[in-house]
Design a protein around this motif. Structure first.
Motif, mmCIF file in Angstrom:
data_model
loop_
_atom_site.group_PDB
_atom_site.id
_atom_site.type_symbol
_atom_site.label_atom_id
_atom_site.label_comp_id
_atom_site.label_asym_id
_atom_site.label_seq_id
_atom_site.Cartn_x
_atom_site.Cartn_y
_atom_site.Cartn_z
ATOM 1 N N ASP A 173 32.785 79.228 -112.386
ATOM 2 C CA ASP A 173 34.198 79.084 -112.038
ATOM 3 C C ASP A 173 34.553 79.766 -110.723
ATOM 4 N N GLU A 174 33.538 80.219 -109.960
ATOM 5 C CA GLU A 174 33.772 80.863 -108.676
ATOM 6 C C GLU A 174 32.974 80.159 -107.582
ATOM 7 N N THR A 175 33.433 80.307 -106.356
ATOM 8 C CA THR A 175 32.790 79.651 -105.224
ATOM 9 C C THR A 175 31.793 80.580 -104.552
ATOM 10 N N LEU A 176 30.564 80.127 -104.407
ATOM 11 C CA LEU A 176 29.573 80.840 -103.613
ATOM 12 C C LEU A 176 29.414 80.172 -102.252
ATOM 13 N N LEU A 177 29.395 78.843 -102.255
ATOM 14 C CA LEU A 177 29.229 78.074 -101.022
ATOM 15 C C LEU A 177 30.067 76.813 -101.119
ATOM 16 N N VAL A 460 31.154 67.800 -109.607
ATOM 17 C CA VAL A 460 32.305 67.077 -109.058
ATOM 18 C C VAL A 460 33.577 67.909 -109.212
ATOM 19 N N GLU A 461 33.768 68.506 -110.391
ATOM 20 C CA GLU A 461 34.959 69.317 -110.613
ATOM 21 C C GLU A 461 34.967 70.549 -109.709
ATOM 22 N N ALA A 462 33.811 71.198 -109.553
ATOM 23 C CA ALA A 462 33.728 72.375 -108.674
ATOM 24 C C ALA A 462 34.047 71.997 -107.239
ATOM 25 N N TRP A 463 33.538 70.863 -106.817
ATOM 26 C CA TRP A 463 33.780 70.403 -105.445
ATOM 27 C C TRP A 463 35.262 70.123 -105.211
ATOM 28 N N LEU A 464 35.913 69.473 -106.169
ATOM 29 C CA LEU A 464 37.340 69.193 -106.043
ATOM 30 C C LEU A 464 38.136 70.496 -105.989
ATOM 31 N N ARG A 465 37.786 71.451 -106.820
ATOM 32 C CA ARG A 465 38.511 72.724 -106.838
ATOM 33 C C ARG A 465 38.321 73.493 -105.534
ATOM 34 N N ASP A 466 37.132 73.421 -104.977
ATOM 35 C CA ASP A 466 36.910 74.090 -103.696
ATOM 36 C C ASP A 466 37.723 73.448 -102.581
ATOM 37 N N HIS A 472 37.914 81.180 -106.772
ATOM 38 C CA HIS A 472 37.825 82.381 -105.950
ATOM 39 C C HIS A 472 36.450 82.469 -105.309
ATOM 40 N N GLN A 473 36.401 82.998 -104.081
ATOM 41 C CA GLN A 473 35.143 83.151 -103.357
ATOM 42 C C GLN A 473 34.377 84.354 -103.892
ATOM 43 N N ILE A 474 33.090 84.158 -104.167
ATOM 44 C CA ILE A 474 32.234 85.249 -104.613
ATOM 45 C C ILE A 474 31.942 86.176 -103.443
ATOM 46 N N SER A 475 31.964 87.464 -103.691
ATOM 47 C CA SER A 475 31.666 88.445 -102.653
ATOM 48 C C SER A 475 30.254 88.251 -102.124
#
Length: 484
Positions: A173-177, A460-466, A472-475
Motif C-alpha cells: 500500500d506504499e510507493t517505492l518506485l 494496475v490498482e497500485a499504478w492508478l493510485r500512484d 505514501h512514498q517509502i523512505s
C-alpha cells in the motif's frame, strides 16, 4: 506528434488521460497476447513495437515506424547451434565483467544463475557470489549455492536473510518506485530493494554490476507451443511429446493435441481472443484469460478489435516456438527494467547476459523442437555449456515450489491488501468488480486461482493510485541488511 521513452512523461506532455479499456488488458494473466500487452494504458498513445524504431524525417513529413530486426530462421543443426550459443554466452559475460568496477552474481544453485557465475568467475577472480531467499527456501538456496561456489573457486560468497528477507506483498500500500506502466513485480518490490542493499553491503558500497540468470527460463524452459511447429512434420514425435508433457504438466492429452493440430493464423487467434476474452491453444503454452472479477465490456472488445481492423498482425517469430520465447522475453524484460530502477539508487546495476541480443539470436537459430524438448531440462543450454557446471547442478531437476511463500505473504499483509482492495480506483473506472476481487484476494484460494492473476490486478490498482498520489512514498533510508 510527441514521443518519449517514458509513458507517464509522454501522457503529461500530451495531456492525455487513462484509457480504462486498454487498462483491462493489463490485468490478464500471465499477460495479454502480443500486441495487446504492449499498449500503454493512455488514450491516443501508441508504442513502438519490439524490433522497430521511430524515424523522424528531416523534410517535415510525418514520422514513421520501421522494422530494424526480425527473428532469424531456425537454420542451424544441433552441433552448430551448441557451438554458437557457447561462444555468445562467454562473450556476453566477458563484456559485462570487463566494464564493471565490482562484479557480483546470484548463487542460488539454479542452472541459469550457475552458468552466469561460472563464466564470470573465469573472467574475474574478485567476483562476489550472493545468495538470499525467504525462510522456506533459504536453506535449499544456500546448500545448492555452496555447490556452485565450491566448483568455481569463488572466494567471496555472501548470504543475506532469511529472517529479514521481505514477504511477498510487504508494503504493497506504499510507493517505492513510480513506474510509467503497471509493474507486475509490485508485490515483490521490497525484495528487489532488499537485494540491492544486501549486494551493496557485500561489495562495500562500491558501484556494482550484478549479473543474474534472468531470461534463462524464457529462452530454454520447455513449453507447449512448439507442438504446433512439429504437428505436420513429425507426427510420431508429437505423440511422444504429448505423453511426456501430459505426465509433467497434467494438461489433458486432448488439449495438447489441439496445440499440435491448430492451424489458425495468429491474426485469427487474436480475433478469437477479442471475441471470447481468452486465448486458444496453438501460439502460447499458457492460456491468457480475463480474470472473473474484471469487466470485459463490449466497449473494450471494440477498442481491442479496432487494432486488428486496418492491419494483419503477425506473430513475433517465424515459428510458434520462437513466438512464445519472444513473448516471454518481452514480459520479463519489462519487469526487469523496473526492478533495475529500484536497485540503481543503491549503486547496483542489474544485467542479464542471457538477454544479450547475440545470445538470443543464437537460441532462436536452434532446430525446431530442440529448444523445448520435454524429455530433458534445458537441453540446448546444457549441451552448449553444461561442462562448465558441476554434475550435481546439471542433474538437478527440481526446486522447492515458491507458491507457499506467496500465500504466507498474503496472510502477513492481509491488512495492507484489504486497504488496496477498498475504494479501488480500478473499480471506479469500471475495470474491476471490487467485491469480487476482494473476495478472491482475501478469501479461500482454489487451486485454479493463479497468484499472478491477483498480482496483475494489484499492479494496475497500485499504478492508478500512484498516478493520483494516493499511496505514501517509502523512505529511501536503508532497510537494514544482515548477513553472516
Amino acid at each position: 506528434m510527441v514521443a518519449a521513452t517514458d509513458a507517464r512523461l509522454l501522457a503529461e506532455l500530451a495531456g492525455t488521460a487513462v484509457d480504462a479499456n486498454i487498462l483491462t488488458t493489463w490485468t490478464l494473466s500471465p499477460q495479454a497476447p502480443y500486441p495487446f500487452g504492449l499498449q500503454p494504458p493512455w488514450k491516443d498513445m501508441h508504442v513502438v513495437p519490439p524490433g522497430h524504431c521511430l524515424i523522424f524525417n528531416t523534410d517535415g513529413t510525418r514520422p514513421c515506424i520501421e522494422q530494424y530486426w526480425c527473428p532469424p530462421a531456425p537454420d542451424r543443426d544441433a552441433q552448430e547451434s551448441r557451438d554458437r550459443l557457447r561462444e555468445r554466452m562467454i562473450e556476453a559475460v566477458r563484456v559485462r565483467a570487463e566494464r564493471s568496477d565490482a562484479l557480483s552474481c546470484d548463487a542460488s544453485g539454479g542452472i541459469d544463475s550457475s552458468v552466469v557465475l561460472a563464466l564470470a568467475a573465469r573472467e574475474r577472480n574478485d567476483t562476489t557470489a550472493f545468495t538470499t531467499g525467504p525462510a522456506a527456501l533459504f536453506d535449499e538456496e544456500t546448500s545448492w549455492g555452496r555447490v556452485i561456489v565450491d566448483a568455481t573457486g569463488v572466494e567471496r560468497w555472501k548470504t543475506a536473510g532469511p529472517d529479514s528477507f521481505p514477504h511477498v506483498f510487504d508494503r504493497i500500500d506504499e510507493t517505492l518506485l513510480r513506474t510509467d506502466l503497471p509493474f507486475a513485480g509490485e508485490p515483490v518490490k521490497m525484495r528487489s530493494r532488499f537485494i540491492a542493499e544486501a549486494v551493496s553491503a557485500a561489495t562495500s558500497g562500491t558501484v556494482t554490476t550484478h549479473l543474474t540468470g534472468h531470461f534463462g527460463d524464457e529462452l530454454f524452459s520447455s513449453g507447449v507451443a512448439h507442438l504446433r511447429d512439429l504437428g505436420l512434420r513429425r507426427p510420431l514425435e508429437v505423440r511422444k511429446r504429448v505423453e511426456l508433457l501430459h505426465a509433467r504438466t497434467r494438461i489433458p492429452r486432448r488439449t495438447l493435441m489441439k496445440w499440435a493440430t491448430s492451424r489458425s493464423s495468429y491474426h485469427q487467434s487474436l480475433q478469437d481472443f477479442v471475441r471470447d476474452g481468452h486465448t486458444a491453444p496453438g501460439w502460447l503454452s499458457m492460456e491468457s484469460s480475463i480474470p472473473p472479477w474484471v469487466h470485459y465490456r463490449e466497449e473494450t472488445r471494440e477498442r481491442l478489435g479496432s487494432q486488428l481492423e486496418h492491419a494483419t498482425v503477425s506473430p513475433l517469430g517465424t515459428t510458434a516456438e520462437q513466438h512464445e520465447t519472444l513473448s516471454r522475453l518481452i514480459t520479463s524484460g519489462s519487469i526487469l527494467r523496473h526492478e533495475s530502477q529500484i536497485m540503481a539508487p543503491a549503486g547496483i546495476f542489474v544485467d542479464a547476459p542471457f538477454g544479450d541480443d547475440r545470445v538470443v539470436d543464437a537460441v532462436l537459430r536452434s532446430p525446431i523442437g530442440k529448444l523445448q524438448d520435454p524429455s530433458r531440462v534445458k537441453p540446448v543450454l546444457l549441451d552448449a555449456i553444461g561442462d562448465e557446471l558441476p554434475q550435481a547442478i546439471v542433474n538437478r531437476t527440481a526446486k522447492t515450489d515458491s507458491t507457499a511463500a506467496i500465500w504466507t505473504g498474503l496472510t502477513q499483509n492481509a491488512s495492507r491488501l484489504r486497504t488496496m482492495s477498498t475504494n479501488m480506483l480500478a473499480a471506479q473506472r469500471g475495470v474491476v468488480d471490487e467485491g469480487m476481487f476482494r473476495a478472491s484476494l482475501l478469501g479461500p484460494h482454489p487451486p485454479s486461482l493463479l497468484p499472478m492473476s491477483l498480482w496483475r490486478t494489484l499492479a494496475v490498482e497500485a499504478w492508478l493510485r500512484d498516478n493520483e498520489g494516493v499511496r505514501h512514498q517509502i523512505s529511501v533510508d536503508p532497510i537494514g541488511v544482515n548477513y553472516p
